[in-house]
Design an enzyme around this catalytic site. Sequence first.
Site, short mmCIF file in Angstrom:
data_model
loop_
_atom_site.label_atom_id
_atom_site.label_comp_id
_atom_site.label_asym_id
_atom_site.label_seq_id
_atom_site.Cartn_x
_atom_site.Cartn_y
_atom_site.Cartn_z
N LYS A 13 -3.11 8.81 -3.42
CA LYS A 13 -3.03 7.64 -4.31
C LYS A 13 -4.43 7.04 -4.43
CE LYS A 13 -0.48 3.33 -5.06
NZ LYS A 13 0.69 2.55 -4.63
N ARG A 18 11.29 9.78 -8.99
CA ARG A 18 11.77 8.41 -9.18
C ARG A 18 12.86 8.37 -10.25
NH1 ARG A 18 6.59 5.54 -8.35
NH2 ARG A 18 5.29 7.02 -7.24
N ASP A 46 6.08 3.00 -3.25
CA ASP A 46 5.11 2.17 -3.98
C ASP A 46 4.97 0.78 -3.38
OD1 ASP A 46 4.30 4.16 -5.60
OD2 ASP A 46 4.84 3.18 -7.48
N GLY A 78 -0.34 7.52 -12.69
CA GLY A 78 -1.61 7.11 -13.30
C GLY A 78 -2.76 7.19 -12.33
N ASP A 100 10.66 2.72 -12.19
CA ASP A 100 9.67 3.76 -11.84
C ASP A 100 9.26 3.64 -10.38
OD1 ASP A 100 8.57 1.31 -13.10
OD2 ASP A 100 6.66 2.09 -12.39
P1 AMP Z 1 2.95 0.11 -10.31
O1 AMP Z 1 3.17 -1.25 -10.89
O2 AMP Z 1 1.87 0.17 -9.26
O3 AMP Z 1 4.19 0.79 -9.88
O4 AMP Z 1 2.31 0.97 -11.48
C1 AMP Z 1 2.92 1.12 -12.75
C2 AMP Z 1 2.21 2.22 -13.50
O5 AMP Z 1 0.83 1.91 -13.63
C3 AMP Z 1 2.28 3.57 -12.86
O6 AMP Z 1 2.38 4.51 -13.89
C4 AMP Z 1 0.96 3.68 -12.15
O7 AMP Z 1 0.56 5.00 -11.95
C5 AMP Z 1 0.04 2.97 -13.12
N1 AMP Z 1 -1.15 2.41 -12.47
C6 AMP Z 1 -1.22 1.35 -11.63
N2 AMP Z 1 -2.48 1.14 -11.24
C7 AMP Z 1 -3.25 2.08 -11.83
C8 AMP Z 1 -4.64 2.40 -11.84
N3 AMP Z 1 -5.53 1.68 -11.15
N4 AMP Z 1 -5.04 3.45 -12.58
C9 AMP Z 1 -4.18 4.18 -13.29
N5 AMP Z 1 -2.86 3.93 -13.35
C10 AMP Z 1 -2.40 2.90 -12.63
MG MG Z 2 4.67 2.45 -9.25
#
Ligand code: AMP
Ligand code: MG
Length: 535
Positions: free
Chosen positions: A133, A210, A290, A112, A280
């Site tokens: 990132k 992943r 992550d 994301g 993930d």
């Molecule tokens: P995480 O909990 O950081 O592993 O993120 C879970 C999901 O949310 C993943 O698909 C990330 O890419 C997405 N994600 C987290 N933060 C953001 C953000 N600020 N913008 C877009 N996607 C995000």
């Molecule tokens: Mg993540």
Amino acid sequence: MTPPNLISHLDQLIFDNRFVRELPADPESVNSRRQVFGSCYSKVSPTPVSGPKLVAFSKEVAALLDLSVEVCESDEFINTFVGNRLVAGMEPYAMCYGGHQFGQWAGQLGDGRAINLGEVVNQQGQRWALQLKGAGLTPYSRTADGLAVLRSSIREFLCSEAMHHLGVPTTRALSLITTGEWVKRDMFYDGNPKYEPGAVVCRVAPSFTRFGNFQIFAARGDVDNLKKLVDYTIRTDFPHLGAPSPSVYVAWFEEVCRRTAQMIVHWQRVGFVHGVMNTDNMSILGLTIDYGPYGWLENYDPGWTPNTTDAGGKRYRFGNQPQIAFWNLGQLANAIYPLIGNIESLQQAIDSYGEAFAQGWQTMMAEKLGFEVFDTGSDDQLIEELQKLLQDVETDMSIFYRRLALVEMNTELADELLMTPLIEAFYVPEQLTVAYKTRFCRWLRGYIKRTQRNVVSGAERRRRMNAVNPKYVLRNYLAQLAIDQAEQGDYQLVGELLELLRTPYDEQPDKEKFAEKRPDWARQRAGCSMLSCSS
Ligand code: AMP
Ligand code: MG
């Protein structure tokens, strides 16, 4: 060995983008948030930013890419690794994956806010995937903005490198660059958002695949693409297993189980708590990946989780990490089952996780305690009692193990003297009652007797203990101090911690203050004892 020819311009990097070349791409090229079917990735470019500034780069990671220091300090570097320009050979894309979050299937997640730039092949023939990132929206951004703030980027950058130098398998970080733009974040999820400086980290790993990359195809019943991705992963990252076939799939899964077990053993050794072990966030290579609301154990508490979102169930607490990794592997097994069709062989393979973890944990604990081999007869009980002692009064895990090597191996010493080297490890002097000290010294004398079964000299025992019990870890409050300074535009502490953590097992006499236990002010401060997922 001749030193490699360092690259003086990024255009000299050699890219070989296998992932993009060999796996199915999203046919839709519009960068809109959506469900993406039948594809491993979507092509997407980073979003340019207005005022990038270099905060830090890792010289070890630069060396992996054959980059000279001059290149890393150049405008070309800053603009490239913040996402303002592409270098010849880069083919940027975001990956499609799903995942179980906090035990529930969450559907499509995907990169994301991560954008892969491509795979560099260095002069030694090693392949390194580069990923930004925080470089803007992708089809997988869901409701979020695709960005990252300086606070969380410092944490990711410093911890990736610290973990590497501790000997823990991890993705790496090349650079940390501020964007010059402001990003709105509601850090406490309490309706009080603030603007924070934006930043981009360039992560580096052999692959960023992943568990969730496989799960998304299985969840959608897309066995064709599941097979393509598994075959690709085996061919590229597990070539020693041979040509893909049902039995090779099982061998592959077994290796993923073993690598994951080894990674978790390392986490338990150094006191690292990941905080969001969703599927993930599990690398197929067994790398720590992550860095979000992770934390380091200060006082030894297996029930601690740094993640405020996890405070209720404490699913991702320190002591639960081995079980969660097993659960996550179970989800991966379910995902690849259609390719294997045989429950028993998968069951046997997943059992190898428990075996590898138990074995790895015993060896690791023996090393931490300075024993030559683990002896089930005596050591299980000794460790069980130690774990009780460490929890009954607040005891700093890193300081305790580091200083255990300094205890005099003399059972005749009076209690006070015997304990002297360890006093630094205790947080609350009033908790050290006579009864506690008596119990503690009884344990220490048992420990000394056990140690006397070693053949190696005392000096060698201490050397070995110091090689597995770090003196310096990225204590939660140290990262926060570096963040506080950096948010004022001062990156000195980021650089100093990066340097300190390059040799975490060495005594660094002028840096003793960074080995001290958490100061009292940090006990309840956000960012120090608890972290939100907001990043
Ligand atoms: P995480 O909990 O950081 O592993 O993120 C879970 C999901 O949310 C993943 O698909 C990330 O890419 C997405 N994600 C987290 N933060 C953001 C953000 N600020 N913008 C877009 N996607 C995000
Ligand atoms: Mg993540």
